[in-house]
Design a protein around this motif. Structure first.
Motif, PDB file in Angstrom:
ATOM      1  N   ILE A  29      41.932  50.003  40.489  1.00 53.35           N
ATOM      2  CA  ILE A  29      41.390  48.780  40.295  1.00 53.35           C
ATOM      3  C   ILE A  29      40.422  48.767  39.023  1.00 53.35           C
ATOM      4  O   ILE A  29      40.577  47.882  38.082  1.00 53.35           O
ATOM      5  N   THR A  30      39.875  49.919  38.734  1.00 57.07           N
ATOM      6  CA  THR A  30      39.043  50.167  37.489  1.00 57.07           C
ATOM      7  C   THR A  30      40.010  50.202  36.356  1.00 57.07           C
ATOM      8  O   THR A  30      39.710  49.340  35.374  1.00 57.07           O
ATOM      9  N   ARG A  31      40.782  50.823  36.455  1.00 59.35           N
ATOM     10  CA  ARG A  31      41.854  51.041  35.215  1.00 59.35           C
ATOM     11  C   ARG A  31      42.891  49.829  35.118  1.00 59.35           C
ATOM     12  O   ARG A  31      42.620  49.407  33.883  1.00 59.35           O
ATOM     13  N   ASP A  32      43.550  49.502  35.890  1.00 61.04           N
ATOM     14  CA  ASP A  32      44.640  48.576  35.865  1.00 61.04           C
ATOM     15  C   ASP A  32      43.980  46.877  35.686  1.00 61.04           C
ATOM     16  O   ASP A  32      44.072  46.272  34.775  1.00 61.04           O
ATOM     17  N   LEU A  33      43.151  46.669  36.508  1.00 58.39           N
ATOM     18  CA  LEU A  33      42.293  45.440  36.650  1.00 58.39           C
ATOM     19  C   LEU A  33      41.388  44.970  35.765  1.00 58.39           C
ATOM     20  O   LEU A  33      41.423  44.296  34.520  1.00 58.39           O
TER      21      LEU A  33
ATOM     22  N   PHE B 197      33.229  48.421  33.005  1.00 54.62           N
ATOM     23  CA  PHE B 197      32.783  48.511  34.226  1.00 54.62           C
ATOM     24  C   PHE B 197      33.699  49.335  35.352  1.00 54.62           C
ATOM     25  O   PHE B 197      34.910  49.508  34.820  1.00 54.62           O
ATOM     26  N   GLU B 198      33.211  49.409  36.313  1.00 55.76           N
ATOM     27  CA  GLU B 198      34.283  50.305  37.219  1.00 55.76           C
ATOM     28  C   GLU B 198      33.612  49.884  38.744  1.00 55.76           C
ATOM     29  O   GLU B 198      32.871  49.419  38.998  1.00 55.76           O
TER      30      GLU B 198
ATOM     31  N   SER C 176      68.515  38.399  36.224  1.00 56.77           N
ATOM     32  CA  SER C 176      67.760  37.407  37.153  1.00 56.77           C
ATOM     33  C   SER C 176      66.327  38.194  37.386  1.00 56.77           C
ATOM     34  O   SER C 176      65.673  37.328  38.201  1.00 56.77           O
ATOM     35  N   ALA C 177      65.985  39.314  37.384  1.00 55.70           N
ATOM     36  CA  ALA C 177      64.888  40.093  37.927  1.00 55.70           C
ATOM     37  C   ALA C 177      63.453  39.300  37.120  1.00 55.70           C
ATOM     38  O   ALA C 177      63.411  38.927  36.035  1.00 55.70           O
ATOM     39  N   ILE C 178      62.410  39.362  37.841  1.00 52.41           N
ATOM     40  CA  ILE C 178      61.211  39.095  37.235  1.00 52.41           C
ATOM     41  C   ILE C 178      60.583  40.016  36.711  1.00 52.41           C
ATOM     42  O   ILE C 178      60.129  41.108  37.282  1.00 52.41           O
ATOM     43  N   GLU C 179      60.420  40.023  35.258  1.00 51.65           N
ATOM     44  CA  GLU C 179      59.794  41.172  34.574  1.00 51.65           C
ATOM     45  C   GLU C 179      58.270  41.055  34.410  1.00 51.65           C
ATOM     46  O   GLU C 179      57.864  40.076  34.121  1.00 51.65           O
ATOM     47  N   LEU C 180      57.839  42.231  34.429  1.00 55.37           N
ATOM     48  CA  LEU C 180      56.082  42.441  34.422  1.00 55.37           C
ATOM     49  C   LEU C 180      55.863  43.567  33.588  1.00 55.37           C
ATOM     50  O   LEU C 180      56.679  44.279  33.500  1.00 55.37           O
ATOM     51  N   ARG C 181      55.032  43.184  32.705  1.00 56.22           N
ATOM     52  CA  ARG C 181      54.068  44.077  31.821  1.00 56.22           C
ATOM     53  C   ARG C 181      53.229  44.917  32.772  1.00 56.22           C
ATOM     54  O   ARG C 181      53.073  44.995  33.612  1.00 56.22           O
ATOM     55  N   ASP C 182      52.882  46.141  31.757  1.00 56.47           N
ATOM     56  CA  ASP C 182      52.221  47.032  32.587  1.00 56.47           C
ATOM     57  C   ASP C 182      50.639  46.724  32.901  1.00 56.47           C
ATOM     58  O   ASP C 182      49.951  46.953  33.944  1.00 56.47           O
ATOM     59  N   ASP C 183      50.340  45.374  32.016  1.00 55.68           N
ATOM     60  CA  ASP C 183      48.945  44.862  32.603  1.00 55.68           C
ATOM     61  C   ASP C 183      49.028  43.658  33.582  1.00 55.68           C
ATOM     62  O   ASP C 183      48.130  42.879  33.591  1.00 55.68           O
TER      63      ASP C 183
ATOM     64  N   ALA D 128      42.402  62.307  54.463  1.00 60.27           N
ATOM     65  CA  ALA D 128      43.208  61.090  54.433  1.00 60.27           C
ATOM     66  C   ALA D 128      42.451  60.036  54.079  1.00 60.27           C
ATOM     67  O   ALA D 128      43.207  59.025  53.069  1.00 60.27           O
ATOM     68  N   ILE D 129      41.491  59.691  54.354  1.00 58.67           N
ATOM     69  CA  ILE D 129      40.748  58.452  54.105  1.00 58.67           C
ATOM     70  C   ILE D 129      40.246  58.369  52.649  1.00 58.67           C
ATOM     71  O   ILE D 129      40.443  57.354  51.869  1.00 58.67           O
ATOM     72  N   SER D 130      39.336  59.446  52.190  1.00 59.75           N
ATOM     73  CA  SER D 130      38.743  59.367  50.982  1.00 59.75           C
ATOM     74  C   SER D 130      39.656  59.613  49.784  1.00 59.75           C
ATOM     75  O   SER D 130      39.429  58.827  48.846  1.00 59.75           O
ATOM     76  N   PRO D 131      40.825  60.194  50.064  1.00 56.57           N
ATOM     77  CA  PRO D 131      41.765  60.294  48.705  1.00 56.57           C
ATOM     78  C   PRO D 131      42.168  58.937  48.345  1.00 56.57           C
ATOM     79  O   PRO D 131      42.418  58.646  47.291  1.00 56.57           O
ATOM     80  N   LEU D 132      42.687  58.370  49.219  1.00 57.85           N
ATOM     81  CA  LEU D 132      43.241  56.975  49.103  1.00 57.85           C
ATOM     82  C   LEU D 132      42.618  56.063  48.597  1.00 57.85           C
ATOM     83  O   LEU D 132      42.701  55.028  48.018  1.00 57.85           O
ATOM     84  N   ALA D 133      41.328  55.997  49.442  1.00 59.80           N
ATOM     85  CA  ALA D 133      40.301  55.128  48.705  1.00 59.80           C
ATOM     86  C   ALA D 133      39.849  55.542  47.396  1.00 59.80           C
ATOM     87  O   ALA D 133      39.788  54.489  46.455  1.00 59.80           O
ATOM     88  N   MET D 134      39.763  56.441  46.762  1.00 57.83           N
ATOM     89  CA  MET D 134      39.678  56.962  45.356  1.00 57.83           C
ATOM     90  C   MET D 134      40.729  56.531  44.599  1.00 57.83           C
ATOM     91  O   MET D 134      40.630  56.017  43.425  1.00 57.83           O
ATOM     92  N   LEU D 135      41.841  56.657  45.171  1.00 61.21           N
ATOM     93  CA  LEU D 135      43.179  56.008  44.450  1.00 61.21           C
ATOM     94  C   LEU D 135      43.058  54.712  44.027  1.00 61.21           C
ATOM     95  O   LEU D 135      43.319  54.226  43.069  1.00 61.21           O
ATOM     96  N   LEU D 136      42.609  53.888  45.179  1.00 56.93           N
ATOM     97  CA  LEU D 136      42.693  52.483  44.934  1.00 56.93           C
ATOM     98  C   LEU D 136      41.461  51.968  43.981  1.00 56.93           C
ATOM     99  O   LEU D 136      41.671  51.561  43.351  1.00 56.93           O
ATOM    100  N   ALA D 137      40.371  52.604  44.232  1.00 59.90           N
ATOM    101  CA  ALA D 137      39.384  52.502  43.285  1.00 59.90           C
ATOM    102  C   ALA D 137      39.587  52.745  41.720  1.00 59.90           C
ATOM    103  O   ALA D 137      39.305  52.075  40.784  1.00 59.90           O
ATOM    104  N   GLY D 138      40.341  53.924  41.499  1.00 59.04           N
ATOM    105  CA  GLY D 138      40.790  54.075  40.137  1.00 59.04           C
ATOM    106  C   GLY D 138      41.909  53.151  39.499  1.00 59.04           C
ATOM    107  O   GLY D 138      41.705  52.579  38.508  1.00 59.04           O
TER     108      GLY D 138
END
Length: 425
Positions: free
Chosen positions: A352-356, A366-367, A189-196, A340-350
């Motif tokens: 968004i660029t790669r996944d979205l 685009f990035e 009954s789980a909601i399956e999601l693809r990688d994209d 602490a701030i810069s590494p997490l921000a770069m992780l989120l930016a990556g």
């Protein structure tokens, strides 16, 4: 009908999010339909005795995240990233002149992030992801393409604790990689999601497990000990924990009981001076020193330092200002930003660029970048950019791109490229 489909239908009826019959009347009104549940903890099915219960760690982590010290550590990182200026630009190595409809796509990507869904803005969406990432090492965003060129996708924040990862994922785009499962819910009954369809942000990824490790998970035992010490100190300061006793030598049980009743009825809580007459002088037995050392303040300070270490922050950020002057404070602030701030921000930016942009929408040219990662000190960064500009290392348009501004044309006018503040107008 599956349990997941029933719960989704109940949620649509409760929130009024069912699709209108006239939704497809205009191309500009095209919207994607959300597949996952917004609040899975509220709609969790009834658990029957005998079934295996889920590990209560996520609930404990969320409770710890609401305590003052941990909340301060999370807000220092979360608020700083959420308040950063950002831009959508053409990737390095890609010439904008060779892209078809580059300006239109940049505006569409920026609108997708500024208006991710009918409820959230970019800040409210990213704050939920950062909160889950710092709490449990998971931050999840559902992505659904719309087919609309003006807003190619819609985004919803998800409860990362409800995400299950398929360890046998073969890397194929059509194979489900994630699933949203409620506590006690069957796998069918789980909601399956693809990688994209899902952006899953992992902090501290490791090779032996598909799950990340959040800073609060690292500081779990430390926070638990701090709360225990803090409660004890509060009771001691409120005088609800007696640290002394009154000893009467050679007192009979009747005299002992009579003294207790007299003390409780006449003296305790009244502020009166007690008068005791006996053959031998009563003696006060102290169990502690009767000073601030009994509150274990040094131990609590040490635990706060351990919490700061788990989040990658200097103790100054959590209120410990001992041995701090102007020079050391500046160094600690810079350490907090870069550690602490810069590494997490770069992780989120990556992500968004790669996944979205890449996987969900398919626009890999685009990035997404944060403009303030390399410009924390505005005066110093401005002086460096001016010197490099005068030396011919940078051009005017390159400096404007670093500051999130659009390039200048040959006539000196600003070109609308979808980047920065000027492109959003």
């Amino acid at each position: 009908m599956k349990v997941g489909e029933q719960l989704r239908e109940i949620w649509r009826q409760a929130t009024g999010s069912s699709r209108r019959a006239d939704l497809a009347a205009g191309a500009g009104d095209a919207e994607a339909e959300r597949r996952t549940l917004a609040l899975p903890a509220i709609l969790s099915p009834v658990q029957f005795p005998g079934q295996h219960l889920p590990k209560p760690t996520p609930m404990n982590l969320r409770r710890f995240a609401e305590t003052p010290v941990v909340r301060r550590a999370i807000n220092v990182i979360k608020d700083r990233i959420a308040a950063m200026d950002w831009q959508v630009r053409v990737r390095r190595g890609v010439k904008s002149g060779e892209l078809a409809f580059a300006e239109r796509k940049l505006r569409a990507l920026r609108r997708t992030l500024e208006e991710p869904n009918s409820v959230d803005s970019f800040r409210t969406l990213i704050e939920q992801v950062i909160e889950d990432a710092l709490t449990g090492g998971y931050g999840a965003i559902e992505m659904e393409p719309t087919g609309d060129g003006e807003r190619p996708a819609m985004l919803w924040a998800m409860d990362g604790a409800s995400i299950r990862i398929n360890p046998r994922w073969d890397g194929q785009p059509e194979t489900p990689r994630y699933a949203q499962a409620l506590p006690g819910q069957l796998a069918s009954s789980a909601i399956e999601l693809r990688d994209d369809q899902l952006m899953y942000v992992r902090m501290n990824p490791r090779s032996f497990t598909p799950f990340g490790l959040g800073p609060l998970e690292v500081a779990f035992e430390t926070v638990n000990q701090f709360l225990s010490a803090h409660r004890f100190a509060g009771k001691l300061a409120a005088n609800s924990v007696a640290q002394y006793a009154l000893w009467l030598n050679e007192a009979t049980p009747a005299q002992h009981d009579r003294l207790i009743r007299w003390w409780q009825d006449e003296i305790e809580g009244t502020g009166r001076v007690p008068l005791i007459s006996s053959e031998q002088k009563p003696e006060v037995l102290r169990f502690a020193q009767g000073t601030d050392a009994d509150m274990r303040l040094a131990w609590q300070e040490f635990l706060i330092r351990m919490v700061a270490n788990a989040f990658g922050l200097p103790p100054l950020m959590l209120g410990l200002e001992a041995d701090v002057n102007k020079s050391t404070a500046e160094e600690m602030t810079d350490e907090a930003f870069r550690g602490a701030i810069s590494p997490l921000a770069m992780l989120l930016a990556g992500h968004i660029t790669r996944d979205l942009f890449g996987k969900c929408i398919g626009w890999r040219e685009f990035e997404f970048v944060f403009n303030e990662l390399n410009a924390r000190d505005e005066e110093t960064e401005l002086a460096v950019q001016v010197q490099l500009l005068q030396a011919g290392v940078y051009t005017v348009n390159e400096v404007r791109a670093m500051r999130g501004l659009g390039p200048l044309g040959q006539d000196g006018a600003v070109q609308l490229t979808g980047e920065g503040t000027e492109a959003g107008t």
